[in-house]
Design an enzyme around this catalytic site. Structure first.
Site, PDB file in Angstrom:
ATOM      1  CE  LYS A 116      -3.021  -2.941   0.533  1.00 25.75           C
ATOM      2  NZ  LYS A 116      -4.157  -3.271  -1.169  1.00 25.75           N
ATOM      3  N   GLY A 164      -8.623  -4.043   4.380  1.00 23.44           N
ATOM      4  CA  GLY A 164      -9.643  -4.438   5.256  1.00 23.44           C
ATOM      5  C   GLY A 164      -9.589  -4.300   6.299  1.00 23.44           C
ATOM      6  N   GLY A 165      -9.219  -2.827   6.583  1.00 30.08           N
ATOM      7  CA  GLY A 165      -9.459  -2.165   7.692  1.00 30.08           C
ATOM      8  C   GLY A 165      -8.038  -2.918   9.194  1.00 30.08           C
ATOM      9  CB  ILE A 203     -10.303  11.748   6.036  1.00 28.68           C
ATOM     10  CG1 ILE A 203      -9.626  12.161   5.324  1.00 28.68           C
ATOM     11  CG2 ILE A 203     -11.935  12.614   5.710  1.00 28.68           C
ATOM     12  CD1 ILE A 203      -9.341  13.826   5.026  1.00 28.68           C
ATOM     13  CG  HIS A 208     -15.096   3.475  -0.361  1.00 30.27           C
ATOM     14  ND1 HIS A 208     -14.423   3.212   0.031  1.00 30.27           N
ATOM     15  CD2 HIS A 208     -15.393   3.889  -1.882  1.00 30.27           C
ATOM     16  CE1 HIS A 208     -13.742   2.195  -0.752  1.00 30.27           C
ATOM     17  NE2 HIS A 208     -13.756   2.499  -1.605  1.00 30.27           N
ATOM     18  CD  GLU A 288      -7.339  -0.008   0.084  1.00 27.06           C
ATOM     19  OE1 GLU A 288      -7.351  -0.872   0.270  1.00 27.06           O
ATOM     20  OE2 GLU A 288      -6.360   0.580   1.549  1.00 27.06           O
ATOM     21  NE  ARG A 292     -11.455  -7.031  -5.337  1.00 23.63           N
ATOM     22  CZ  ARG A 292     -10.784  -6.623  -4.250  1.00 23.63           C
ATOM     23  NH1 ARG A 292     -10.242  -6.224  -4.161  1.00 23.63           N
ATOM     24  NH2 ARG A 292     -11.655  -5.220  -4.134  1.00 23.63           N
ATOM     25  CB  VAL A 295     -18.979  -7.333  -5.083  1.00 27.25           C
ATOM     26  CG1 VAL A 295     -20.071  -6.960  -4.899  1.00 27.25           C
ATOM     27  CG2 VAL A 295     -17.992  -8.565  -4.525  1.00 27.25           C
TER      28      VAL A 295
HETATM   29  C1  MV4 Z   1      -9.190   5.650   6.211  1.00 27.99           C
HETATM   30  C2  MV4 Z   1      -9.723   6.862   7.089  1.00 27.99           C
HETATM   31  C3  MV4 Z   1      -9.545   8.075   7.416  1.00 27.99           C
HETATM   32  N1  MV4 Z   1      -8.260   8.880   7.576  1.00 27.99           N
HETATM   33  N2  MV4 Z   1      -7.737   6.939   6.008  1.00 27.99           N
HETATM   34  C4  MV4 Z   1     -10.864   1.710   5.812  1.00 27.99           C
HETATM   35  C5  MV4 Z   1     -10.257   0.932   5.262  1.00 27.99           C
HETATM   36  C6  MV4 Z   1      -9.189   0.648   4.687  1.00 27.99           C
HETATM   37  N3  MV4 Z   1      -9.151   0.909   3.015  1.00 27.99           N
HETATM   38  C7  MV4 Z   1      -9.165   2.640   4.076  1.00 27.99           C
HETATM   39  N4  MV4 Z   1      -9.691   2.586   5.011  1.00 27.99           N
HETATM   40  C8  MV4 Z   1     -10.224   4.118   5.633  1.00 27.99           C
HETATM   41  N5  MV4 Z   1      -8.848   5.163   5.639  1.00 27.99           N
HETATM   42  C9  MV4 Z   1      -7.426   7.945   6.381  1.00 27.99           C
HETATM   43  N6  MV4 Z   1      -6.143   8.393   5.682  1.00 27.99           N
HETATM   44  C10 MV4 Z   1     -10.938   5.728   7.052  1.00 27.99           C
HETATM   45  C11 MV4 Z   1     -11.200   4.786   6.827  1.00 27.99           C
HETATM   46  C12 MV4 Z   1     -12.248   3.597   6.765  1.00 27.99           C
HETATM   47  C13 MV4 Z   1     -13.265   3.392   5.519  1.00 27.99           C
HETATM   48  C14 MV4 Z   1     -12.931   3.904   4.286  1.00 27.99           C
HETATM   49  C15 MV4 Z   1     -13.198   3.759   3.469  1.00 27.99           C
HETATM   50  C16 MV4 Z   1     -14.882   3.125   3.550  1.00 27.99           C
HETATM   51  C17 MV4 Z   1     -15.212   2.671   5.011  1.00 27.99           C
HETATM   52  C18 MV4 Z   1     -14.192   3.120   5.941  1.00 27.99           C
HETATM   53  C19 MV4 Z   1     -14.630   3.012   7.092  1.00 27.99           C
HETATM   54  C20 MV4 Z   1     -14.006   2.867   8.687  1.00 27.99           C
HETATM   55  C21 MV4 Z   1     -12.578   3.235   8.608  1.00 27.99           C
END
Ligand code: MV4
Length: 450
Positions: A116, A164-165, A203, A208, A288, A292, A295
């Site tokens: 990443k 995936g968190g 943030i 998203h 990111e 692929r 869904v």
């Molecule tokens: C973040 C964020 C806030 N600030 N990055 C969650 C999974 C991963 N793919 C990226 N994620 C996040 N990154 C920064 N700098 C909040 C999340 C996030 C989130 C992002 C997209 C959709 C749902 C989410 C749920 C919780 C946290």
């Protein structure tokens, strides 16, 4: 064009790939686990090979078993679908070594995007906007403290090998950084075999938003607009839509231009998705890339007229982008609900026999599913059993259509998330487009549990 394609997946996406192959006149080979003997992908493929016991590690994720099936069936190509082996660069390399075309990007690019922090730097180099954060991975806790001071609290620690968190921690003060740094690193090491972390500005209430791209093997890249995917619970998306109300033509144009340049530079091929976060001010930042098909690809198909799976196969067969997609005409608004076999209140998976399966239809309604009356949902796999996708001329029409389609979707014998979807669609904030990634927590009460 290929003569024969093996589909290295199960469920609705395996069926979706079979549909595309049939329309292209390509023969299909299904693989299946012992739990999937009576699955529709097995019934509708031209050939089917059992590759092992139910557990994914013993069947769909077993690279030697999948490659053996491909060799025995003498296929030209493998479509990996999503999940499973779709973003496994080693698998794509084994395909290459076995002279089987992997329908997806080159393994080198998959590997780059899987790291990443490297993906972040590659995007930065190409002038795609990224969040303020560390330059590369963090050396240690002291390095993390240094970057956090520079970036400004709150910050988020993320695993370099993550997704995936998992391995993520929000840090609000320097005092709590050491503990959070160590727990994130330990979690990442356990989950991904690599404990390295990087840092970004956090943030608080992001949306998203992701952009669909398609690139051929002749240097042409197209972006197919964006999808809004903020309605999720614990990193599982529940509803996606296209286009996003928040993305202005100006933002779309800028992202388009920079992404096309960036993906040409990287040597990207086939379908991909670039994920962004949008902050409260409407600024958008890369987080990111997924290498692929996703869904939620049907919402993009509904608003562009493209068949993304056919395009993937045609691109992998060497066709030019414009031949692979045909003309792209953007119109209307599409929404998808992911129907899961789970208790709509506790989210506990609900495996078992489906007794009634009555899917809605009519104008602007699409159901992608491998479920049917009398099918048994095994407990070993993902709980998503159907995708309900609607299109309208505008968002209001799409919402009305989704409401009536949800009303007319009858699944009995197991519990499903349909009642939760009905609740979301009836919510005034959802209707007004007023939501971020915390929407479900607010709808259900504090932590998204219930
Ligand atoms: C973040 C964020 C806030 N600030 N990055 C969650 C999974 C991963 N793919 C990226 N994620 C996040 N990154 C920064 N700098 C909040 C999340 C996030 C989130 C992002 C997209 C959709 C749902 C989410 C749920 C919780 C946290």
């Amino acid at each position: 064009m290929f003569r024969k394609v093996l589909i290295a997946n199960r469920g609705e996406i395996a069926l979706r790939v079979i549909n595309a192959c049939k329309e292209l006149g390509v023969r299909t080979v299904a693989i299946y686990s012992e739990a999937d003997r009576n699955s529709l992908h097995v019934r509708f493929a031209d050939e089917a090979i059992c590759i092992g016991p139910p557990r994914p590690a013993d069947s769909y994720l077993n690279v030697p078993a999948v490659i053996s099936a491909a060799e025995i069936a003498d296929v030209d190509a493998i479509h990996p679908g999503y999940g499973l082996l779709s973003e496994n660069a080693n698998f794509a390399e084994v395909c290459r070594a076995s002279n089987i075309k992997f329908i997806g990007p080159p393994p080198e690019v998959t590997r780059l995007m899987g790291e990443k922090e490297k993906a972040r730097q590659a995007m930065k180099k190409a002038k795609v906007p990224i969040l303020p954060g560390s330059d590369g991975v963090l050396a240690d806790e002291a390095d993390a403290l240094h970057w956090a001071k520079r970036v400004g609290y709150p910050v988020i620690l993320k695993a370099k090998a993550g997704g995936g968190g998992r391995g993520m921690r929000i840090v609000r003060t320097p005092e709590e950084l050491p503990n959070l740094y160590h727990s994130a690193s330990t979690e990442a090491a356990n989950a991904f075999g690599n404990g390295e972390l990087y840092m970004e500005k956090f943030i608080e209430r992001p949306r998203h938003i992701e952009f669909q791209v398609l690139a051929d093997e002749h240097g042409n890249v197209a972006t197919l607009f964006e999808r809004e995917c903020s309605i999720q619970r614990r990193h599982q998306k529940l509803i996606e839509e296209a286009p996003s109300l928040q993305v202005t033509p100006k933002i779309r144009e800028e992202i388009d231009k920079t992404l096309r340049r960036c993906l040409t530079e990287i040597g990207y091929h086939n379908a991909g998705t670039i994920e962004f976060l949008m902050d409260e001010d409407g600024s958008i930042y890369f987080i990111e890339m997924n290498t692929r098909i996703q869904v939620e690809h049907p919402v993009t198909e509904f608003v562009t007229g493209a068949d993304l799976i056919k395009a993937q196969i045609r691109i992998a067969a060497g066709e030019k982008l414009e031949d692979a997609t045909g003309e792209i005409h953007f119109s209307g608004h599409a929404i998808e609900c992911r129907i899961n076999a789970e208790d709509p209140e506790t989210f506990v998976p609900s495996a078992g026999r489906i007794t009634t399966f009555q899917a809605p239809g009519g104008t602007g309604v699409r159901v992608d599913s491998a479920a049917y009356a009398d099918a048994v949902i095994p407990p070993y796999y993902d709980s998503m059993i159907a995708k309900l996708i609607v299109k309208g001329r505008d968002r209001a029409e799409a919402i009305g259509r989704m409401k009536r389609a949800l009303e007319m979707f009858v699944i009995e014998g197991i519990k499903t998330s349909i009642p939760l979807h009905r609740r979301i669609l009836a919510d005034p904030d959802f209707a007004a487009g007023k939501f971020d990634t915390h929407f479900i927590e607010r709808l259900l009460g504090s932590n998204g549990k219930h």
